[in-house]
Design a protein around this motif. Structure first.
Motif, PDB file in Angstrom:
ATOM      1  N   MET A   1      13.643   5.848 -70.878  1.00 52.04           N
ATOM      2  CA  MET A   1      13.816   5.583 -69.460  1.00 52.04           C
ATOM      3  C   MET A   1      12.926   4.402 -69.090  1.00 52.04           C
ATOM      4  O   MET A   1      11.770   4.342 -69.472  1.00 52.04           O
ATOM      5  CB  MET A   1      13.430   6.820 -68.662  1.00 52.04           C
ATOM      6  CG  MET A   1      13.312   6.546 -67.185  1.00 52.04           C
ATOM      7  SD  MET A   1      13.156   8.031 -66.215  1.00 52.04           S
ATOM      8  CE  MET A   1      14.869   8.339 -65.963  1.00 52.04           C
ATOM      9  N   SER A   2      13.459   3.486 -68.330  1.00 46.78           N
ATOM     10  CA  SER A   2      12.712   2.291 -67.971  1.00 46.78           C
ATOM     11  C   SER A   2      12.017   2.463 -66.619  1.00 46.78           C
ATOM     12  O   SER A   2      12.326   3.365 -65.850  1.00 46.78           O
ATOM     13  CB  SER A   2      13.658   1.092 -67.912  1.00 46.78           C
ATOM     14  OG  SER A   2      14.557   1.257 -66.826  1.00 46.78           O
ATOM     15  N   ILE A   3      11.087   1.562 -66.370  1.00 50.28           N
ATOM     16  CA  ILE A   3      10.372   1.555 -65.089  1.00 50.28           C
ATOM     17  C   ILE A   3      11.361   1.304 -63.954  1.00 50.28           C
ATOM     18  O   ILE A   3      11.259   1.907 -62.883  1.00 50.28           O
ATOM     19  CB  ILE A   3       9.261   0.480 -65.095  1.00 50.28           C
ATOM     20  CG1 ILE A   3       8.227   0.776 -66.171  1.00 50.28           C
ATOM     21  CG2 ILE A   3       8.612   0.352 -63.722  1.00 50.28           C
ATOM     22  CD1 ILE A   3       7.435   2.026 -65.940  1.00 50.28           C
ATOM     23  N   THR A  85      16.902  16.574 -55.568  1.00 47.21           N
ATOM     24  CA  THR A  85      16.501  15.211 -55.923  1.00 47.21           C
ATOM     25  C   THR A  85      15.135  15.222 -56.592  1.00 47.21           C
ATOM     26  O   THR A  85      14.931  14.568 -57.620  1.00 47.21           O
ATOM     27  CB  THR A  85      16.464  14.313 -54.676  1.00 47.21           C
ATOM     28  OG1 THR A  85      17.755  14.317 -54.069  1.00 47.21           O
ATOM     29  CG2 THR A  85      16.081  12.884 -55.027  1.00 47.21           C
ATOM     30  N   GLY A  86      14.197  15.961 -56.027  1.00 50.23           N
ATOM     31  CA  GLY A  86      12.870  16.078 -56.631  1.00 50.23           C
ATOM     32  C   GLY A  86      12.932  16.698 -58.008  1.00 50.23           C
ATOM     33  O   GLY A  86      12.209  16.285 -58.928  1.00 50.23           O
ATOM     34  N   LEU A  87      13.796  17.677 -58.183  1.00 49.22           N
ATOM     35  CA  LEU A  87      13.966  18.322 -59.482  1.00 49.22           C
ATOM     36  C   LEU A  87      14.505  17.330 -60.517  1.00 49.22           C
ATOM     37  O   LEU A  87      14.041  17.306 -61.663  1.00 49.22           O
ATOM     38  CB  LEU A  87      14.911  19.517 -59.341  1.00 49.22           C
ATOM     39  CG  LEU A  87      15.092  20.402 -60.556  1.00 49.22           C
ATOM     40  CD1 LEU A  87      13.764  21.054 -60.938  1.00 49.22           C
ATOM     41  CD2 LEU A  87      16.132  21.469 -60.258  1.00 49.22           C
ATOM     42  N   GLN A  88      15.449  16.500 -60.117  1.00 45.55           N
ATOM     43  CA  GLN A  88      15.997  15.504 -61.035  1.00 45.55           C
ATOM     44  C   GLN A  88      14.945  14.442 -61.395  1.00 45.55           C
ATOM     45  O   GLN A  88      14.892  13.982 -62.539  1.00 45.55           O
ATOM     46  CB  GLN A  88      17.238  14.839 -60.442  1.00 45.55           C
ATOM     47  CG  GLN A  88      18.422  15.775 -60.345  1.00 45.55           C
ATOM     48  CD  GLN A  88      18.809  16.348 -61.691  1.00 45.55           C
ATOM     49  OE1 GLN A  88      18.881  15.648 -62.695  1.00 45.55           O
ATOM     50  NE2 GLN A  88      19.039  17.646 -61.726  1.00 45.55           N
ATOM     51  N   VAL A  89      14.114  14.080 -60.433  1.00 47.00           N
ATOM     52  CA  VAL A  89      13.021  13.133 -60.731  1.00 47.00           C
ATOM     53  C   VAL A  89      12.081  13.755 -61.748  1.00 47.00           C
ATOM     54  O   VAL A  89      11.676  13.113 -62.713  1.00 47.00           O
ATOM     55  CB  VAL A  89      12.271  12.732 -59.443  1.00 47.00           C
ATOM     56  CG1 VAL A  89      10.987  11.987 -59.768  1.00 47.00           C
ATOM     57  CG2 VAL A  89      13.160  11.892 -58.555  1.00 47.00           C
ATOM     58  N   VAL A  94       9.853  14.000 -67.237  1.00 48.23           N
ATOM     59  CA  VAL A  94       9.574  14.751 -68.461  1.00 48.23           C
ATOM     60  C   VAL A  94      10.301  14.119 -69.636  1.00 48.23           C
ATOM     61  O   VAL A  94       9.737  13.967 -70.726  1.00 48.23           O
ATOM     62  CB  VAL A  94       9.968  16.240 -68.293  1.00 48.23           C
ATOM     63  CG1 VAL A  94       9.955  16.972 -69.622  1.00 48.23           C
ATOM     64  CG2 VAL A  94       9.024  16.916 -67.314  1.00 48.23           C
ATOM     65  N   SER A  95      11.528  13.710 -69.421  1.00 52.83           N
ATOM     66  CA  SER A  95      12.303  13.060 -70.476  1.00 52.83           C
ATOM     67  C   SER A  95      11.640  11.750 -70.911  1.00 52.83           C
ATOM     68  O   SER A  95      11.544  11.455 -72.108  1.00 52.83           O
ATOM     69  CB  SER A  95      13.723  12.798 -69.989  1.00 52.83           C
ATOM     70  OG  SER A  95      14.452  12.079 -70.942  1.00 52.83           O
ATOM     71  N   ALA A  96      11.185  10.968 -69.943  1.00 53.63           N
ATOM     72  CA  ALA A  96      10.514   9.707 -70.271  1.00 53.63           C
ATOM     73  C   ALA A  96       9.215   9.964 -71.023  1.00 53.63           C
ATOM     74  O   ALA A  96       8.897   9.250 -71.984  1.00 53.63           O
ATOM     75  CB  ALA A  96      10.235   8.923 -68.989  1.00 53.63           C
ATOM     76  N   TYR A  97       8.478  10.976 -70.589  1.00 60.11           N
ATOM     77  CA  TYR A  97       7.228  11.323 -71.273  1.00 60.11           C
ATOM     78  C   TYR A  97       7.503  11.731 -72.716  1.00 60.11           C
ATOM     79  O   TYR A  97       6.819  11.284 -73.640  1.00 60.11           O
ATOM     80  CB  TYR A  97       6.528  12.458 -70.524  1.00 60.11           C
ATOM     81  CG  TYR A  97       5.291  12.962 -71.227  1.00 60.11           C
ATOM     82  CD1 TYR A  97       4.101  12.248 -71.171  1.00 60.11           C
ATOM     83  CD2 TYR A  97       5.316  14.145 -71.956  1.00 60.11           C
ATOM     84  CE1 TYR A  97       2.970  12.698 -71.817  1.00 60.11           C
ATOM     85  CE2 TYR A  97       4.192  14.609 -72.613  1.00 60.11           C
ATOM     86  CZ  TYR A  97       3.020  13.880 -72.543  1.00 60.11           C
ATOM     87  OH  TYR A  97       1.915  14.332 -73.198  1.00 60.11           O
TER      88      TYR A  97
END
Length: 105
Positions: A1-3, A85-89, A94-97
Motif C-alpha cells: 500500500m502506498s502513501i 470507513t474507519g474499519l476499512q482504514v 494493518v495490511s500495509a504494516y
C-alpha cells in the motif's frame, strides 16, 4: 500500500465527516500533528457521530418531543458509515504494516 493510497483514504474520511455534519472546528483543523494526529481526530469524529446517534435514539425511545424517527435512522446510518470507513482504514493500515514487515532487508 502506498502513501498516496493512505492519503486518499484520509481525504475520503474528511469528506465523509463534512457530509455527515461531524466536521472538526476550523481551529482544530489548523493544528499540525502528522498522520497520528489526523488518525486520532478521525477516530474522535467517529466516536462523536456514534455518541450523538445513540443519544438521539435513546431520546426517541423515551418519547422526548422534537425527535423524529427519520432523523434518528439517518443519524444511525451516518454513524454506521463513519464506523465502516474507519474499519476499512484500520484494515488497510494493518495490511500495509504486514507488507512492510515481510519485506527483505
Amino acid at each position: 500500500m502506498s502513501i498516496a493510497a493512505i492519503e486518499s483514504v484520509l481525504q475520503q474520511m474528511r469528506v465523509t465527516s463534512l457530509q455527515t455534519g461531524i466536521a472538526q472546528p476550523a481551529a482544530e483543523a489548523a493544528e499540525p500533528g502528522g498522520f497520528a494526529a489526523e488518525l486520532r481526530r478521525s477516530l474522535d469524529n467517529i466516536s462523536t457521530a456514534q455518541t450523538k446517534a445513540y443519544g438521539q435514539a435513546e431520546d426517541f425511545e423515551m418519547g422526548k418531543p422534537g425527535v423524529a424517527l427519520n432523523d434518528v435512522m439517518v443519524d444511525l446510518q451516518k454513524a454506521n458509515v463513519a464506523f465502516q470507513t474507519g474499519l476499512q482504514v484500520r484494515n488497510r493500515l494493518v495490511s500495509a504494516y504486514q507488507e512492510i514487515m515481510s519485506m527483505q532487508a
